[in-house]
Design a protein around this motif. Structure first.
Motif, PDB file in Angstrom:
ATOM      1  N   VAL A   1       4.106   9.464  -6.461  1.00 24.96           N
ATOM      2  CA  VAL A   1       3.623   9.585  -5.080  1.00 24.96           C
ATOM      3  C   VAL A   1       3.623   8.216  -4.402  1.00 24.96           C
ATOM      4  O   VAL A   1       4.096   8.078  -3.270  1.00 24.96           O
ATOM      5  CB  VAL A   1       2.216  10.220  -5.030  1.00 24.96           C
ATOM      6  N   MET A   2       3.128   7.211  -5.080  1.00 26.62           N
ATOM      7  CA  MET A   2       3.101   5.864  -4.504  1.00 26.62           C
ATOM      8  C   MET A   2       4.519   5.366  -4.212  1.00 26.62           C
ATOM      9  O   MET A   2       4.762   4.743  -3.186  1.00 26.62           O
ATOM     10  CB  MET A   2       2.378   4.894  -5.447  1.00 26.62           C
ATOM     11  N   GLN A   3       5.442   5.663  -5.100  1.00 24.28           N
ATOM     12  CA  GLN A   3       6.837   5.263  -4.889  1.00 24.28           C
ATOM     13  C   GLN A   3       7.402   5.940  -3.644  1.00 24.28           C
ATOM     14  O   GLN A   3       8.097   5.311  -2.846  1.00 24.28           O
ATOM     15  CB  GLN A   3       7.678   5.617  -6.127  1.00 24.28           C
ATOM     16  N   GLN A   4       7.112   7.223  -3.464  1.00 20.31           N
ATOM     17  CA  GLN A   4       7.618   7.965  -2.309  1.00 20.31           C
ATOM     18  C   GLN A   4       6.992   7.476  -1.002  1.00 20.31           C
ATOM     19  O   GLN A   4       7.650   7.441   0.028  1.00 20.31           O
ATOM     20  CB  GLN A   4       7.352   9.470  -2.468  1.00 20.31           C
ATOM     21  N   LEU A   5       5.719   7.125  -1.046  1.00 23.89           N
ATOM     22  CA  LEU A   5       5.038   6.668   0.167  1.00 23.89           C
ATOM     23  C   LEU A   5       5.364   5.228   0.526  1.00 23.89           C
ATOM     24  O   LEU A   5       5.513   4.897   1.699  1.00 23.89           O
ATOM     25  CB  LEU A   5       3.521   6.820   0.017  1.00 23.89           C
ATOM     26  N   PHE A   6       5.463   4.359  -0.480  1.00 22.39           N
ATOM     27  CA  PHE A   6       5.568   2.933  -0.204  1.00 22.39           C
ATOM     28  C   PHE A   6       6.845   2.277  -0.710  1.00 22.39           C
ATOM     29  O   PHE A   6       7.024   1.077  -0.555  1.00 22.39           O
ATOM     30  CB  PHE A   6       4.353   2.201  -0.774  1.00 22.39           C
ATOM     31  N   SER A   7       7.720   3.031  -1.325  1.00 21.25           N
ATOM     32  CA  SER A   7       8.989   2.501  -1.853  1.00 21.25           C
ATOM     33  C   SER A   7       8.796   1.312  -2.778  1.00 21.25           C
ATOM     34  O   SER A   7       9.632   0.410  -2.809  1.00 21.25           O
ATOM     35  CB  SER A   7       9.934   2.129  -0.715  1.00 21.25           C
ATOM     36  N   SER A   8       7.690   1.301  -3.484  1.00 25.45           N
ATOM     37  CA  SER A   8       7.454   0.240  -4.461  1.00 25.45           C
ATOM     38  C   SER A   8       6.504   0.773  -5.520  1.00 25.45           C
ATOM     39  O   SER A   8       5.706   1.669  -5.252  1.00 25.45           O
ATOM     40  CB  SER A   8       6.863  -1.008  -3.789  1.00 25.45           C
ATOM     41  N   PRO A   9       6.582   0.222  -6.708  1.00 28.75           N
ATOM     42  CA  PRO A   9       5.684   0.696  -7.765  1.00 28.75           C
ATOM     43  C   PRO A   9       4.236   0.294  -7.478  1.00 28.75           C
ATOM     44  O   PRO A   9       3.978  -0.739  -6.859  1.00 28.75           O
ATOM     45  CB  PRO A   9       6.210   0.001  -9.022  1.00 28.75           C
ATOM     46  N   ALA A  10       3.333   1.131  -7.924  1.00 33.51           N
ATOM     47  CA  ALA A  10       1.912   0.844  -7.753  1.00 33.51           C
ATOM     48  C   ALA A  10       1.414  -0.031  -8.886  1.00 33.51           C
ATOM     49  O   ALA A  10       1.928   0.026 -10.000  1.00 33.51           O
ATOM     50  CB  ALA A  10       1.123   2.151  -7.739  1.00 33.51           C
ATOM     51  N   SER A  11       0.421  -0.823  -8.615  1.00 29.88           N
ATOM     52  CA  SER A  11      -0.250  -1.570  -9.675  1.00 29.88           C
ATOM     53  C   SER A  11      -1.097  -0.587 -10.476  1.00 29.88           C
ATOM     54  O   SER A  11      -1.280   0.564 -10.072  1.00 29.88           O
ATOM     55  CB  SER A  11      -1.151  -2.640  -9.058  1.00 29.88           C
ATOM     56  N   ASP A  12      -1.618  -1.031 -11.600  1.00 26.18           N
ATOM     57  CA  ASP A  12      -2.499  -0.163 -12.381  1.00 26.18           C
ATOM     58  C   ASP A  12      -3.713   0.270 -11.552  1.00 26.18           C
ATOM     59  O   ASP A  12      -4.110   1.434 -11.583  1.00 26.18           O
ATOM     60  CB  ASP A  12      -2.958  -0.872 -13.655  1.00 26.18           C
ATOM     61  N   ALA A  13      -4.284  -0.667 -10.800  1.00 25.16           N
ATOM     62  CA  ALA A  13      -5.438  -0.340  -9.960  1.00 25.16           C
ATOM     63  C   ALA A  13      -5.037   0.653  -8.863  1.00 25.16           C
ATOM     64  O   ALA A  13      -5.792   1.579  -8.545  1.00 25.16           O
ATOM     65  CB  ALA A  13      -6.014  -1.614  -9.330  1.00 25.16           C
ATOM     66  N   GLY A  14      -3.845   0.483  -8.307  1.00 21.08           N
ATOM     67  CA  GLY A  14      -3.358   1.402  -7.287  1.00 21.08           C
ATOM     68  C   GLY A  14      -3.202   2.816  -7.825  1.00 21.08           C
ATOM     69  O   GLY A  14      -3.536   3.791  -7.155  1.00 21.08           O
ATOM     70  N   GLU A  15      -2.712   2.928  -9.041  1.00 16.93           N
ATOM     71  CA  GLU A  15      -2.579   4.255  -9.663  1.00 16.93           C
ATOM     72  C   GLU A  15      -3.941   4.894  -9.880  1.00 16.93           C
ATOM     73  O   GLU A  15      -4.111   6.089  -9.673  1.00 16.93           O
ATOM     74  CB  GLU A  15      -1.804   4.166 -10.974  1.00 16.93           C
ATOM     75  N   GLN A  16      -4.923   4.100 -10.311  1.00 17.49           N
ATOM     76  CA  GLN A  16      -6.259   4.649 -10.541  1.00 17.49           C
ATOM     77  C   GLN A  16      -6.908   5.076  -9.226  1.00 17.49           C
ATOM     78  O   GLN A  16      -7.567   6.124  -9.165  1.00 17.49           O
ATOM     79  CB  GLN A  16      -7.132   3.652 -11.301  1.00 17.49           C
ATOM     80  N   LEU A  17      -6.718   4.293  -8.170  1.00 12.16           N
ATOM     81  CA  LEU A  17      -7.242   4.680  -6.855  1.00 12.16           C
ATOM     82  C   LEU A  17      -6.545   5.932  -6.334  1.00 12.16           C
ATOM     83  O   LEU A  17      -7.175   6.780  -5.700  1.00 12.16           O
ATOM     84  CB  LEU A  17      -7.101   3.532  -5.854  1.00 12.16           C
ATOM     85  N   THR A  18      -5.263   6.055  -6.607  1.00 10.25           N
ATOM     86  CA  THR A  18      -4.526   7.246  -6.212  1.00 10.25           C
ATOM     87  C   THR A  18      -5.097   8.469  -6.922  1.00 10.25           C
ATOM     88  O   THR A  18      -5.273   9.529  -6.314  1.00 10.25           O
ATOM     89  CB  THR A  18      -3.026   7.075  -6.531  1.00 10.25           C
ATOM     90  N   ARG A  19      -5.413   8.345  -8.189  1.00  7.91           N
ATOM     91  CA  ARG A  19      -6.024   9.454  -8.933  1.00  7.91           C
ATOM     92  C   ARG A  19      -7.402   9.804  -8.366  1.00  7.91           C
ATOM     93  O   ARG A  19      -7.752  10.979  -8.237  1.00  7.91           O
ATOM     94  CB  ARG A  19      -6.147   9.099 -10.410  1.00  7.91           C
ATOM     95  N   LEU A  20      -8.184   8.789  -8.025  1.00  4.27           N
ATOM     96  CA  LEU A  20      -9.503   9.030  -7.434  1.00  4.27           C
ATOM     97  C   LEU A  20      -9.365   9.775  -6.109  1.00  4.27           C
ATOM     98  O   LEU A  20     -10.104  10.721  -5.828  1.00  4.27           O
ATOM     99  CB  LEU A  20     -10.242   7.697  -7.241  1.00  4.27           C
ATOM    100  N   TYR A  21      -8.406   9.360  -5.296  1.00  7.29           N
ATOM    101  CA  TYR A  21      -8.134  10.041  -4.029  1.00  7.29           C
ATOM    102  C   TYR A  21      -7.704  11.487  -4.294  1.00  7.29           C
ATOM    103  O   TYR A  21      -8.106  12.411  -3.576  1.00  7.29           O
ATOM    104  CB  TYR A  21      -7.054   9.265  -3.261  1.00  7.29           C
ATOM    105  N   GLY A  22      -6.918  11.702  -5.342  1.00  8.64           N
ATOM    106  CA  GLY A  22      -6.521  13.054  -5.717  1.00  8.64           C
ATOM    107  C   GLY A  22      -7.729  13.920  -6.037  1.00  8.64           C
ATOM    108  O   GLY A  22      -7.813  15.079  -5.617  1.00  8.64           O
ATOM    109  N   LEU A  23      -8.684  13.359  -6.772  1.00  8.49           N
ATOM    110  CA  LEU A  23      -9.907  14.101  -7.082  1.00  8.49           C
ATOM    111  C   LEU A  23     -10.690  14.439  -5.814  1.00  8.49           C
ATOM    112  O   LEU A  23     -11.239  15.541  -5.686  1.00  8.49           O
ATOM    113  CB  LEU A  23     -10.783  13.300  -8.043  1.00  8.49           C
ATOM    114  N   ALA A  24     -10.730  13.507  -4.876  1.00  8.00           N
ATOM    115  CA  ALA A  24     -11.426  13.763  -3.610  1.00  8.00           C
ATOM    116  C   ALA A  24     -10.749  14.901  -2.845  1.00  8.00           C
ATOM    117  O   ALA A  24     -11.419  15.768  -2.273  1.00  8.00           O
ATOM    118  CB  ALA A  24     -11.455  12.491  -2.763  1.00  8.00           C
ATOM    119  N   LEU A  25      -9.423  14.919  -2.835  1.00  7.80           N
ATOM    120  CA  LEU A  25      -8.710  16.003  -2.148  1.00  7.80           C
ATOM    121  C   LEU A  25      -8.930  17.342  -2.842  1.00  7.80           C
ATOM    122  O   LEU A  25      -9.025  18.379  -2.167  1.00  7.80           O
ATOM    123  CB  LEU A  25      -7.219  15.692  -2.049  1.00  7.80           C
ATOM    124  N   ILE A  26      -9.009  17.332  -4.158  1.00  9.96           N
ATOM    125  CA  ILE A  26      -9.313  18.575  -4.881  1.00  9.96           C
ATOM    126  C   ILE A  26     -10.703  19.070  -4.465  1.00  9.96           C
ATOM    127  O   ILE A  26     -10.898  20.260  -4.189  1.00  9.96           O
ATOM    128  CB  ILE A  26      -9.206  18.368  -6.403  1.00  9.96           C
TER     129      ILE A  26
END
Length: 122
Positions: free
Chosen positions: A29-54
């Motif tokens: 998802v981060m690659q599709q949105l930002f055309s760059s790999p996410a950092s480890d912290a970015g991936e964890q924040l993305t997962r947290l955001y996913g939980l919020a959307l759920i």
């Protein structure tokens, strides 16, 4: 199912699907949105955001969707539309995924504004 229920059920389903995708595939998802790999912290924040959307999707899934949940979904869709439009206009964004998300949130937000204004006047 009335159009009003269908609108909020559709929006809830979109948020649930997006949330699960963010939770399970944050790097893609981060690659599709930002055309760059996410950092480890970015991936964890993305997962947290996913939980919020759920959580948002679950809160709005009922039939009928409770009024406070409708308002929350309206605020989320309008603010997500604004943020995605801003991201899409910057070189930071990956392009198509951002604009597709922005369009979905604009349409849902406008339909929800229309619905909630109609309900408040009637």
């Amino acid at each position: 199912m009335p159009v009003r229920s269908t609108l909020y059920r559709l929006a809830s389903a979109i948020e649930l699907i997006t949330g699960v995708t963010l939770l399970l595939l944050p790097a893609i998802v981060m690659q599709q949105l930002f055309s760059s790999p996410a950092s480890d912290a970015g991936e964890q924040l993305t997962r947290l955001y996913g939980l919020a959307l759920i959580g948002l999707g679950v809160a709005c899934w009922g039939s009928p969707c409770p009024l406070p949940a409708k308002r929350g979904l309206l605020v989320y869709n309008c603010s997500a539309a604004v943020l995605l439009i801003i991201l899409g206009s910057q070189e930071l964004s990956g392009g198509a995924a951002v604009w597709a998300g922005a369009l979905i949130h604009v349409v849902l937000g406008l339909l929800m504004i229309r619905d909630q204004l109609a309900n408040s006047s009637g």
